[in-house]
Design an enzyme around this catalytic site. Structure first.
Site, PDB file in Angstrom:
ATOM      1  N   GLY A 127     -84.578  -1.733  82.599  1.00 28.49           N
ATOM      2  CA  GLY A 127     -84.821  -1.317  81.221  1.00 28.49           C
ATOM      3  C   GLY A 127     -84.662   0.180  81.030  1.00 28.49           C
ATOM      4  O   GLY A 127     -83.934   0.850  81.753  1.00 28.49           O
ATOM      5  N   GLU A 128     -85.343   0.685  80.010  1.00 28.01           N
ATOM      6  CA  GLU A 128     -85.384   2.118  79.728  1.00 28.01           C
ATOM      7  C   GLU A 128     -84.011   2.692  79.373  1.00 28.01           C
ATOM      8  O   GLU A 128     -83.788   3.898  79.452  1.00 28.01           O
ATOM      9  CB  GLU A 128     -85.960   2.888  80.924  1.00 28.01           C
ATOM     10  CG  GLU A 128     -87.336   2.407  81.336  1.00 28.01           C
ATOM     11  CD  GLU A 128     -87.677   2.810  82.768  1.00 28.01           C
ATOM     12  OE1 GLU A 128     -87.068   3.769  83.288  1.00 28.01           O
ATOM     13  OE2 GLU A 128     -88.538   2.156  83.364  1.00 28.01           O
ATOM     14  N   GLY A 129     -83.056   1.840  78.994  1.00 31.53           N
ATOM     15  CA  GLY A 129     -81.729   2.313  78.621  1.00 31.53           C
ATOM     16  C   GLY A 129     -80.736   2.362  79.759  1.00 31.53           C
ATOM     17  O   GLY A 129     -79.564   2.694  79.544  1.00 31.53           O
TER      18      GLY A 129
END
Length: 370
Positions: free
Chosen positions: A319-321
């Site tokens: 996640g987190e981009g």
């Protein structure tokens, strides 16, 4: 505010220019189809940029919306409730996968505090301090936001999108830094797709065990009961079972489509916000790319509903981009190839046509045999 108003503001990428880009692709030395999906991406970028040949992607930016969700206290996340600010700090200190990739690709990162549950003093100076509220409500028993807070969050996202477009950003990599955000995202997607909690509930970027997954399913189920009565109003839906970060991301995505600014989506949270955006403005997804398939079942359902085909599928669940940022070089490569590959020499084509005509004429002019 009525999110449905965006439907009148958003136009599709220029279809005529896309056809021009396709025709130009036919004239390149490299045979059509030889570059696979890179051809399709180059043509999409041409239409989005209103330019043939396409312009290079030179000013991308990662934009991350940060927030905490009270449902994390139920043990549905692999991280402690209220700890999203630690993700923010680690990202800015270069200690997360996203930070490493952004440094390697030389892409600036912008983090927006939409609803972190921490004292502002704990946040580095680089964080955009525009908090709507301190943490979002526990969506299984209460609204995530008030109606006023939901509108404020959407307007925050709109303002960030305008700032990016005005600053010259030509492509956004969108992600989130949240704890409990995947539970809210799963609820939104289940509500909008008409599915049950167990069908959309995944294990999140941090990973959870079977017992925590069962708790998460129960939380999504309870939140769904609260979401279904407000499906007709997207802003009310975000207030009921979304959160400050999700509402801000939804406003950001819609305004990026208004400003003709392409966006690469990351995981299930950005997919949920995109699905809400599609419900408000059906043309909006034409401005978005799905960066990667994260493995979250809710994300797959949302992307299928929006007819978005992920660029990558490498099993990246952090996640987190990070997954969306991994797709950025692929998009940049598509732009470079579409812009820089040479076309076939026109003279060669004309000579071939002339030879064909002379051959045809000679055959017609030959005397008939006895």
């Amino acid at each position: 505010m009525n999110l449905d108003d965006f439907s009148d503001l958003i136009e599709r990428p220029d279809g005529g220019l896309r056809r021009d880009a396709e025709e130009r692709r036919e004239r390149l030395l490299v045979p059509p189809g030889a570059l696979g999906r890179l051809d399709e991406l180059g043509e999409w970028l041409s239409a989005a940029q209103q330019a043939v040949p396409v312009k290079p992607v030179e000013q991308p930016r990662v934009v991350l919306f940060a927030g905490d969700h009270a449902v994390a206290a139920l043990g549905v996340s692999g991280r402690a409730a209220g700890s999203a600010h630690e993700l923010v700090r680690a990202t800015l200190e270069g200690a997360t996968p996203l930070a490493v990739l952004a440094r390697r690709f030389s892409v600036p990162v912008r983090i927006v505090d939409a609803g972190l549950d921490c004292d502002p003093e704990l946040l580095p100076e680089q964080v955009v301090r525009t908090r709507v509220r301190r943490g979002s409500g526990r969506i299984d028993i209460e609204d995530a936001l008030t109606a006023e807070e939901a509108e404020q969050a959407v307007r925050l996202g709109i303002a960030i999108a305008d700032e990016e477009a005005d600053s010259g950003t030509d492509l956004v990599v969108l992600g989130d830094l949240s704890v409990g955000g995947t539970t809210a995202a799963a609820t939104l997607i289940a509500a909008l797709c008409g599915t049950d909690a167990s069908v959309v509930t995944g294990r999140g970027g941090a990973g959870i065990d079977d017992l925590a997954w069962m708790r998460k399913c129960a939380t999504v189920r309870d939140a769904l009961r609260r979401a279904r009565p407000v499906l007709g109003d997207q802003l009310e839906l975000l207030a009921t079972v979304g959160g400050a970060d999700l509402a801000a991301m939804t406003g950001f995505l819609l305004q990026c489509a208004v400003r003709r600014l392409p966006v690469i989506l990351d995981g299930v949270v950005s997919a949920a916000c995109a699905l809400v955006g599609q419900r408000a403005a059906f043309r909006a997804p034409d401005w978005w790319l799905a960066g990667q398939l994260s493995g979250e079942p809710a994300q797959a359902k949302a992307l299928d509903r929006m007819a978005l085909n992920p660029l990558l599928d490498h099993g990246v669940i952090v996640g987190e981009g990070s997954g969306a940022l991994l797709a950025l070089p692929f998009v940049q490569a598509a732009a470079a190839l579409a812009a820089e590959l040479p076309e076939r020499a026109p003279a060669a084509d004309e000579d071939d046509e002339k030879d064909d005509e002379e051959t045809a004429g000679g055959e017609e002019g030959e005397p008939a045999g006895d």
